[in-house]
Design a protein around this motif. Structure first.
Motif, PDB file in Angstrom:
ATOM      1  N   VAL A   1       0.964  -1.112   0.090  1.00 18.36           N
ATOM      2  CA  VAL A   1       0.084   0.212  -0.346  1.00 18.36           C
ATOM      3  C   VAL A   1       0.608   1.318   0.031  1.00 18.36           C
ATOM      4  O   VAL A   1       0.547   2.108  -0.649  1.00 18.36           O
ATOM      5  CB  VAL A   1      -1.043   0.110   1.079  1.00 18.36           C
ATOM      6  CG1 VAL A   1      -1.673   1.292   1.404  1.00 18.36           C
ATOM      7  CG2 VAL A   1      -2.001  -1.123   1.130  1.00 18.36           C
ATOM      8  N   SER A   2       1.928   1.261   1.049  1.00 23.40           N
ATOM      9  CA  SER A   2       2.809   2.421   0.859  1.00 23.40           C
ATOM     10  C   SER A   2       3.487   2.442  -0.455  1.00 23.40           C
ATOM     11  O   SER A   2       3.946   3.889  -0.572  1.00 23.40           O
ATOM     12  CB  SER A   2       3.565   2.245   2.058  1.00 23.40           C
ATOM     13  OG  SER A   2       4.658   1.371   2.015  1.00 23.40           O
ATOM     14  N   ALA A   3       3.708   1.668  -1.290  1.00 26.88           N
ATOM     15  CA  ALA A   3       4.312   1.866  -2.293  1.00 26.88           C
ATOM     16  C   ALA A   3       3.874   2.561  -3.612  1.00 26.88           C
ATOM     17  O   ALA A   3       4.427   2.715  -4.596  1.00 26.88           O
ATOM     18  CB  ALA A   3       5.331   0.376  -2.789  1.00 26.88           C
ATOM     19  N   MET A   4       2.546   2.657  -3.637  1.00 30.37           N
ATOM     20  CA  MET A   4       1.761   3.144  -4.598  1.00 30.37           C
ATOM     21  C   MET A   4       0.768   4.236  -4.231  1.00 30.37           C
ATOM     22  O   MET A   4       0.333   4.286  -2.979  1.00 30.37           O
ATOM     23  CB  MET A   4       1.129   2.062  -5.272  1.00 30.37           C
ATOM     24  CG  MET A   4       0.105   1.216  -4.734  1.00 30.37           C
ATOM     25  SD  MET A   4      -0.419  -0.122  -5.741  1.00 30.37           S
ATOM     26  CE  MET A   4       0.686  -1.274  -5.460  1.00 30.37           C
ATOM     27  N   LYS A   5       0.292   4.985  -4.987  1.00 27.02           N
ATOM     28  CA  LYS A   5      -0.825   6.111  -4.887  1.00 27.02           C
ATOM     29  C   LYS A   5      -2.045   5.434  -4.697  1.00 27.02           C
ATOM     30  O   LYS A   5      -2.271   4.411  -5.189  1.00 27.02           O
ATOM     31  CB  LYS A   5      -0.788   7.131  -5.789  1.00 27.02           C
ATOM     32  CG  LYS A   5       0.280   7.966  -5.830  1.00 27.02           C
ATOM     33  CD  LYS A   5       0.355   8.989  -7.161  1.00 27.02           C
ATOM     34  CE  LYS A   5       1.623   9.878  -7.273  1.00 27.02           C
ATOM     35  NZ  LYS A   5       1.412  10.838  -8.434  1.00 27.02           N
ATOM     36  N   ASP A   6      -2.908   6.042  -3.714  1.00 27.65           N
ATOM     37  CA  ASP A   6      -4.405   5.531  -3.673  1.00 27.65           C
ATOM     38  C   ASP A   6      -5.064   5.078  -5.259  1.00 27.65           C
ATOM     39  O   ASP A   6      -5.679   3.886  -5.092  1.00 27.65           O
ATOM     40  CB  ASP A   6      -5.300   6.195  -2.953  1.00 27.65           C
ATOM     41  CG  ASP A   6      -4.805   6.215  -1.266  1.00 27.65           C
ATOM     42  OD1 ASP A   6      -4.026   5.462  -1.120  1.00 27.65           O
ATOM     43  OD2 ASP A   6      -5.195   7.286  -0.446  1.00 27.65           O
TER      44      ASP A   6
ATOM     45  N   LYS B   1      -5.873  -0.872  -9.836  1.00 30.71           N
ATOM     46  CA  LYS B   1      -5.517  -2.407 -10.130  1.00 30.71           C
ATOM     47  C   LYS B   1      -6.665  -3.202  -9.536  1.00 30.71           C
ATOM     48  O   LYS B   1      -6.933  -4.538  -9.779  1.00 30.71           O
ATOM     49  CB  LYS B   1      -4.427  -2.430  -9.296  1.00 30.71           C
ATOM     50  CG  LYS B   1      -3.104  -2.026  -9.650  1.00 30.71           C
ATOM     51  CD  LYS B   1      -1.783  -2.483  -9.363  1.00 30.71           C
ATOM     52  CE  LYS B   1      -0.580  -1.773  -9.702  1.00 30.71           C
ATOM     53  NZ  LYS B   1       0.578  -2.462  -9.289  1.00 30.71           N
ATOM     54  N   LEU B   2      -7.199  -2.799  -8.328  1.00 28.88           N
ATOM     55  CA  LEU B   2      -8.534  -3.606  -7.733  1.00 28.88           C
ATOM     56  C   LEU B   2      -9.530  -3.650  -8.590  1.00 28.88           C
ATOM     57  O   LEU B   2     -10.224  -4.654  -8.722  1.00 28.88           O
ATOM     58  CB  LEU B   2      -8.701  -3.006  -6.381  1.00 28.88           C
ATOM     59  CG  LEU B   2      -7.849  -3.123  -5.166  1.00 28.88           C
ATOM     60  CD1 LEU B   2      -8.209  -2.282  -4.138  1.00 28.88           C
ATOM     61  CD2 LEU B   2      -7.609  -4.573  -4.818  1.00 28.88           C
TER      62      LEU B   2
END
Length: 377
Positions: free
Chosen positions: A243-248, A254-255
């Protein structure tokens, strides 16, 4: 002076007329030498002569450094030599951090190197650490370096592990960000129930996850708990890294791909909790994996959810070649249809033994066919 004189003689062009007219020659020499002296810079000369810089590198470094005398820089260089730094090492350290030449040799520089050495970061490790990140020497010994290493020793039992974290895992940034990010973020994890061994695992796997601003980090941790992640489980750490490696927005996009394949919100959520590493793949690779597993191999979302690791296996080097073999074995009724996922999850040794060698008599070409698929033919 000698370097400047040499440049003047190179710049001065001599011909027969110069020797026939000594006054003209003298005037030309004075003019060239005066110009050379006006361009001379003690800092540039020192960096070239004492540190081995090229003129271009020295000129660049001199923009951040103005040496008034050479006694202190000489002492700084001697400290490095005493600790085994070669000329090449010293050149690299000074090039990356010219201000190190202004350090106080006995009051600040040597105590830092002494402490690092006594803390288990000595010899070649010390040299490698300083060369890779000379800014460490600009950190306060009492306020940054000592508290940071004392803190790390709470999570890593052996000095060798700390050395590996700082060098091989590129974790030397912790000296810069310790007080502002790492310490408060670790406290956030502890408060929500993350075990120290899992925090150590996080530092080891992806230390930079801890470099986020404390307010952002706390928000991410809170959102993960709301998703259903259990802080007491190791998978919480993997989810945090993801989670911390990509923007929301990127995570949500992706979801959404799973929903294109008729996954429900609960199924997508369950997959993410079980195997958050799946979301580290690119959107293109996630889509390709789903297309093959669901459309070609006819696996349902529920079957993938039972073994979500299948989503992170190499599509070309593992999933496709083994699926090809599985279809042959299924068509010959040598294995049941529901064995595909088990076949994909097996180790290479187990796969060869249970599915290739076992059926070699019935299908003597099976192993050769598998090898061809691995090669992409």
């Amino acid at each position: 002076m000698f370097w400047s004189l040499g440049k003047s003689l190179q710049t001065l062009k001599l011909n027969a007329a110069d020797f026939s007219n000594p006054s003209l020659y003298l005037l030309r020499f004075i003019r060239v030498e005066s110009q050379s002296l006006s361009n001379s810079n003690p800092t540039i000369d020192y960096l070239m002569e004492s540190c081995g810089f090229s003129h271009t590198s020295a000129l660049s470094a001199s923009k951040h450094l103005n040496l008034k005398s050479f006694q202190n820089p000489d002492s700084v260089l001697q400290v490095f030599r005493d600790y085994g730094f070669s000329k090449t090492h010293i050149k690299e350290v000074v090039f990356r951090n010219p201000l190190v030449l202004l350090s106080k040799p006995t009051k600040t520089l040597k105590p830092k190197l002494d402490f690092l050495s006594k803390s288990g970061i000595s010899g070649d490790d010390l040299i490698q650490l300083v060369v890779s990140d000379p800014s460490i020497l600009g950190r306060s010994l009492d306020n940054r370096i000592i508290p940071c290493l004392v803190f790390l020793k709470k999570f890593f039992q052996y000095d060798r592990d700390i050395v590996s974290l700082l060098l091989k895992r590129r974790g030397s940034w912790v000296f810069r960000k310790f007080a502002k990010t790492m310490e408060p973020n670790v406290e956030t994890l502890r408060k929500c129930g993350v075990r120290d061994e899992d925090i150590a695992k996080l530092m080891w796997v992806k230390a930079r996850t801890m470099s986020r601003r404390p307010d952002e980090f706390a928000r991410i941790v809170s959102e993960m708990k709301q998703m259903g992640f259990d802080p007491s489980k190791r998978m919480f750490i993997h989810g945090l890294c993801t989670v911390s490696a990509m923007k929301d927005s990127k995570l949500k996009s992706k979801l959404e791909i799973f929903k294109e394949f008729s996954w429900s919100d609960e199924q997508v959520k369950s997959l993410f909790i079980k195997q958050p590493v799946v979301l580290r793949a690119s959107a293109e690779n996630i889509r390709k994996s789903l297309e093959f597993l669901m459309n070609e191999s006819k696996l349902s979302a529920s079957k993938i959810l039972k073994n979500p690791v299948a989503m992170i296996l190499s599509l070309e080097k593992r999933v496709k070649p083994r699926s090809y073999i599985a279809q042959i074995l299924i068509s010959k009724r040598l294995i049941p249809e529901d064995k595909l996922v088990t076949l994909l999850m097996a180790t290479e040794a187990a796969f060869l033994k249970r599915y290739l060698k076992k059926h070699q008599k019935q299908l003597p070409q099976l192993q050769e066919m598998y090898q061809k698929k691995l090669l992409g033919s």
